[in-house]
Design an enzyme around this catalytic site. Structure first.
Site, PDB file in Angstrom:
ATOM      1  CG  ASN A  24      -1.653   1.265   1.447  1.00  0.00           C
ATOM      2  OD1 ASN A  24      -2.524   1.621   0.659  1.00  0.00           O
ATOM      3  ND2 ASN A  24      -1.306   2.002   2.500  1.00  0.00           N
ATOM      4  CB  ALA A  25       4.058   2.142   1.686  1.00  0.00           C
ATOM      5  CB  THR A  58       4.387   9.415  -6.286  1.00  0.00           C
ATOM      6  OG1 THR A  58       4.552   9.328  -7.687  1.00  0.00           O
ATOM      7  CG2 THR A  58       3.291  10.424  -5.964  1.00  0.00           C
ATOM      8  N   GLY A  67       0.287  16.310 -14.981  1.00  0.00           N
ATOM      9  CA  GLY A  67       0.751  16.421 -13.597  1.00  0.00           C
ATOM     10  C   GLY A  67       0.885  15.079 -12.917  1.00  0.00           C
ATOM     11  CE1 TYR A  99       0.375   7.352  -7.122  1.00  0.00           C
ATOM     12  CE2 TYR A  99      -1.488   8.027  -8.483  1.00  0.00           C
ATOM     13  CZ  TYR A  99      -0.989   7.360  -7.379  1.00  0.00           C
ATOM     14  OH  TYR A  99      -1.851   6.685  -6.536  1.00  0.00           O
ATOM     15  N   PRO A 143      -7.710   1.830  -7.021  1.00  0.00           N
ATOM     16  CG  PRO A 143      -6.967   2.330  -4.871  1.00  0.00           C
ATOM     17  CD  PRO A 143      -6.498   1.783  -6.181  1.00  0.00           C
ATOM     18  N   GLY A 144      -9.876   4.722  -7.328  1.00  0.00           N
ATOM     19  CA  GLY A 144      -9.991   5.985  -8.068  1.00  0.00           C
ATOM     20  C   GLY A 144      -9.541   7.119  -7.170  1.00  0.00           C
TER      21      GLY A 144
HETATM   22  N1  LIG Z   1      -5.748   8.531  -2.053  1.00  0.00           N
HETATM   23  C1  LIG Z   1      -6.289   8.181  -3.186  1.00  0.00           C
HETATM   24  O1  LIG Z   1      -7.331   8.679  -3.586  1.00  0.00           O
HETATM   25  C2  LIG Z   1      -5.644   7.095  -4.017  1.00  0.00           C
HETATM   26  C3  LIG Z   1      -6.146   6.836  -5.293  1.00  0.00           C
HETATM   27  C4  LIG Z   1      -5.597   5.803  -6.042  1.00  0.00           C
HETATM   28  C5  LIG Z   1      -4.576   5.033  -5.512  1.00  0.00           C
HETATM   29  N2  LIG Z   1      -4.098   5.325  -4.273  1.00  0.00           N
HETATM   30  C6  LIG Z   1      -3.033   4.471  -3.754  1.00  0.00           C
HETATM   31  O2  LIG Z   1      -3.493   3.912  -2.525  1.00  0.00           O
HETATM   32  C7  LIG Z   1      -2.394   3.717  -1.646  1.00  0.00           C
HETATM   33  C8  LIG Z   1      -2.678   4.407  -0.332  1.00  0.00           C
HETATM   34  O3  LIG Z   1      -2.836   5.790  -0.549  1.00  0.00           O
HETATM   35  P1  LIG Z   1      -3.595   6.682   0.535  1.00  0.00           P
HETATM   36  O4  LIG Z   1      -3.756   8.007  -0.055  1.00  0.00           O
HETATM   37  O5  LIG Z   1      -4.799   5.969   0.992  1.00  0.00           O
HETATM   38  O6  LIG Z   1      -2.534   6.757   1.671  1.00  0.00           O
HETATM   39  P2  LIG Z   1      -2.586   6.132   3.129  1.00  0.00           P
HETATM   40  O7  LIG Z   1      -3.542   6.899   3.974  1.00  0.00           O
HETATM   41  O8  LIG Z   1      -2.728   4.664   3.060  1.00  0.00           O
HETATM   42  O9  LIG Z   1      -1.115   6.541   3.627  1.00  0.00           O
HETATM   43  C9  LIG Z   1       0.034   5.987   3.071  1.00  0.00           C
HETATM   44  C10 LIG Z   1       0.967   5.616   4.204  1.00  0.00           C
HETATM   45  O10 LIG Z   1       2.157   5.123   3.623  1.00  0.00           O
HETATM   46  C11 LIG Z   1       3.205   5.513   4.474  1.00  0.00           C
HETATM   47  N3  LIG Z   1       4.474   5.436   3.751  1.00  0.00           N
HETATM   48  C12 LIG Z   1       4.920   6.267   2.782  1.00  0.00           C
HETATM   49  N4  LIG Z   1       6.151   5.917   2.422  1.00  0.00           N
HETATM   50  C13 LIG Z   1       6.489   4.841   3.170  1.00  0.00           C
HETATM   51  C14 LIG Z   1       7.633   4.046   3.243  1.00  0.00           C
HETATM   52  N5  LIG Z   1       8.699   4.293   2.485  1.00  0.00           N
HETATM   53  N6  LIG Z   1       7.647   3.015   4.118  1.00  0.00           N
HETATM   54  C15 LIG Z   1       6.579   2.762   4.928  1.00  0.00           C
HETATM   55  N7  LIG Z   1       5.458   3.510   4.896  1.00  0.00           N
HETATM   56  C16 LIG Z   1       5.422   4.534   4.031  1.00  0.00           C
HETATM   57  C17 LIG Z   1       2.837   6.923   4.886  1.00  0.00           C
HETATM   58  O11 LIG Z   1       3.543   7.333   6.041  1.00  0.00           O
HETATM   59  C18 LIG Z   1       1.343   6.788   5.105  1.00  0.00           C
HETATM   60  O12 LIG Z   1       1.083   6.467   6.458  1.00  0.00           O
HETATM   61  C19 LIG Z   1      -1.173   4.252  -2.376  1.00  0.00           C
HETATM   62  O13 LIG Z   1      -0.513   3.195  -3.028  1.00  0.00           O
HETATM   63  C20 LIG Z   1      -1.762   5.203  -3.393  1.00  0.00           C
HETATM   64  O14 LIG Z   1      -0.936   5.397  -4.499  1.00  0.00           O
HETATM   65  C21 LIG Z   1      -4.601   6.330  -3.519  1.00  0.00           C
END
Ligand SMILES: NC(=O)c1ccc[n+]([C@@H]2O[C@H](COP(=O)([O-])OP(=O)(O)OC[C@H]3O[C@@H](n4cnc5c(N)ncnc54)[C@H](O)[C@@H]3O)[C@@H](O)[C@H]2O)c1
Length: 337
Positions: free
Chosen positions: A179-180, A183, A240, A244, A274-275
């Site tokens: 999940n982490a 970018t 932008g 990513y 996810p979107g």
């Molecule tokens: N937020 C969105 O709308 C969205 C949309 C599409 C995809 N995603 C993807 O979903 C995933 C989660 O995103 P999110 O926005 O829900 O974030 P999230 O709330 O799950 O937070 C991400 C966590 O990853 C941790 N992290 C970052 N770098 C790290 C590392 N090197 N080692 C360990 N932990 C680390 C951060 O400290 C944070 O706590 C990501 O892969 C993201 O690209 C998110």
């Protein structure tokens, strides 16, 4: 109709000619019955074909015991040991921890040390991650063993140490949720070398390293689930988000290809895209790329809850998904259609 038949006859003739040139068992059109194909497969096995390629049929893998179970029984993760990278994240990270623990799994909440996250300049949330705090809360809520593990899950040495600690402290390792993410967003043309490297390492290479190291545990035990978190941004180009989106698309392709490669070893590799996720207690950004991105695109006309996406993560981690590998599941609420 006549043209189609001519085509079929032509293809049959080619097949027969090619077959007879390379096989001991000659064939005519009349002999191409079911029996013929069984004999052909037997010939292949007798020649060691199955062993050579390792792809031969294995009836013992069919999960016959699942037939009489309900789907909710198949979703049960009691006794499974899961690792969620970025698990302290306020959005999808914590949602995955709660969904997996809620189905009975023991979970390692892996995240950066708070001071490291704050110093990274990449922290997404107002407060730094608290892996131990999130773990304690989930353990209390769901009654399973949930532990906090601090470290960098996107670097080779970091994730190597993390997985060893998780395996030791949980007493096994069955499920990895990549999940982490770190970018770089903004104009591609003005990105620095460091920003490009950050996106390549943080969005693509990091989860690939974690997957590769997870296989050191999963391949010997002949089982495991790896779930990569990709993104709708990998399917729909957006100024932008070039780095990513491109790296997430790379991770999707990696997921599909590896799913095919290690499926025969009992390890299933799948992913979700996810979107735009946002929960009620999290303020959505109104300006900029992440705020504008979903508005013109979703079919469900809203953000998704991270918990909705985590439902699919939990499903893919469970026996209910036993026939799925190399699959990317679109969880974008219609954003990519
Ligand atoms: N937020 C969105 O709308 C969205 C949309 C599409 C995809 N995603 C993807 O979903 C995933 C989660 O995103 P999110 O926005 O829900 O974030 P999230 O709330 O799950 O937070 C991400 C966590 O990853 C941790 N992290 C970052 N770098 C790290 C590392 N090197 N080692 C360990 N932990 C680390 C951060 O400290 C944070 O706590 C990501 O892969 C993201 O690209 C998110």
């Amino acid at each position: 109709m006549n043209e189609i038949q001519t085509c079929i006859d032509f293809l049959k003739a080619i097949f027969i000619a090619l077959h007879n040139a390379t096989h001991a068992m000659p064939v005519t059109e009349g002999s191409m019955t079911e029996d013929f194909y069984l004999k052909l497969l037997q010939e292949y096995v007798d020649q060691g074909g199955g062993e050579r390629t390792g792809i031969w049929w294995d009836e013992s893998r069919i999960p016959l015991s699942s037939i009489d179970k309900s789907v909710s029984q198949l979703l049960d993760l009691t006794g499974k040991k899961a690792v969620v990278t970025g698990g302290a994240g306020a959005n999808l990270g914590q949602a995955c921890v709660n969904r997996l623990a809620g189905l009975g799994a023991d979970v390692a909440v892996v995240d950066l040390k708070p001071a490291v996250a704050a110093a990274s300049g990449q922290q997404r949330w107002a407060t730094p991650p608290d892996a131990h705090g999130v773990a304690a809360k989930a353990a209390k809520r769901w009654g399973t063993n949930v532990i906090g593990v601090e470290g960098n899950a996107l670097e080779w040495d970091g994730i190597d140490a993390i997985l060893r600690e998780c395996n030791d402290r949980l007493g096994g390792f069955d499920i990895l949720v990549n999940n982490a993410t770190m970018t770089s967003v903004g104009d591609f043309a003005s990105m620095s070398h460091d920003q490009l490297d950050n996106a390549i390492r943080g969005t693509l290479a990091g989860p690939i390293y974690a997957t590769r190291l997870a296989l050191e545990y999963m391949l010997p035990q002949g089982s495991g689930r790896i779930i990569n978190i990709c993104s709708a941004a990998g399917e729909t180009a957006m100024p932008g988000l070039t780095m990513y989106g491109a790296m997430k698309q790379g991770l999707s392709t990696f997921t599909r290809f590896l799913g095919k490669e290690v499926g025969r070893a009992g390890v299933h590799v799948n992913g979700v895209a996810p979107g735009s996720m946002w929960g009620p207690d999290r303020t959505p950004p109104v300006d900029g790329i992440s705020g504008l991105y979903p508005r013109s695109r979703t079919a469900i006309q809203r953000y998704e809850l991270p918990e909705e996406v985590a439902n699919m993560v939990a499903f893919l981690a469970s026996d209910a998904a036993s026939a799925m590998t190399g699959v990317m599941v679109d969880m974008s609420g219609g954003q990519t259609i």
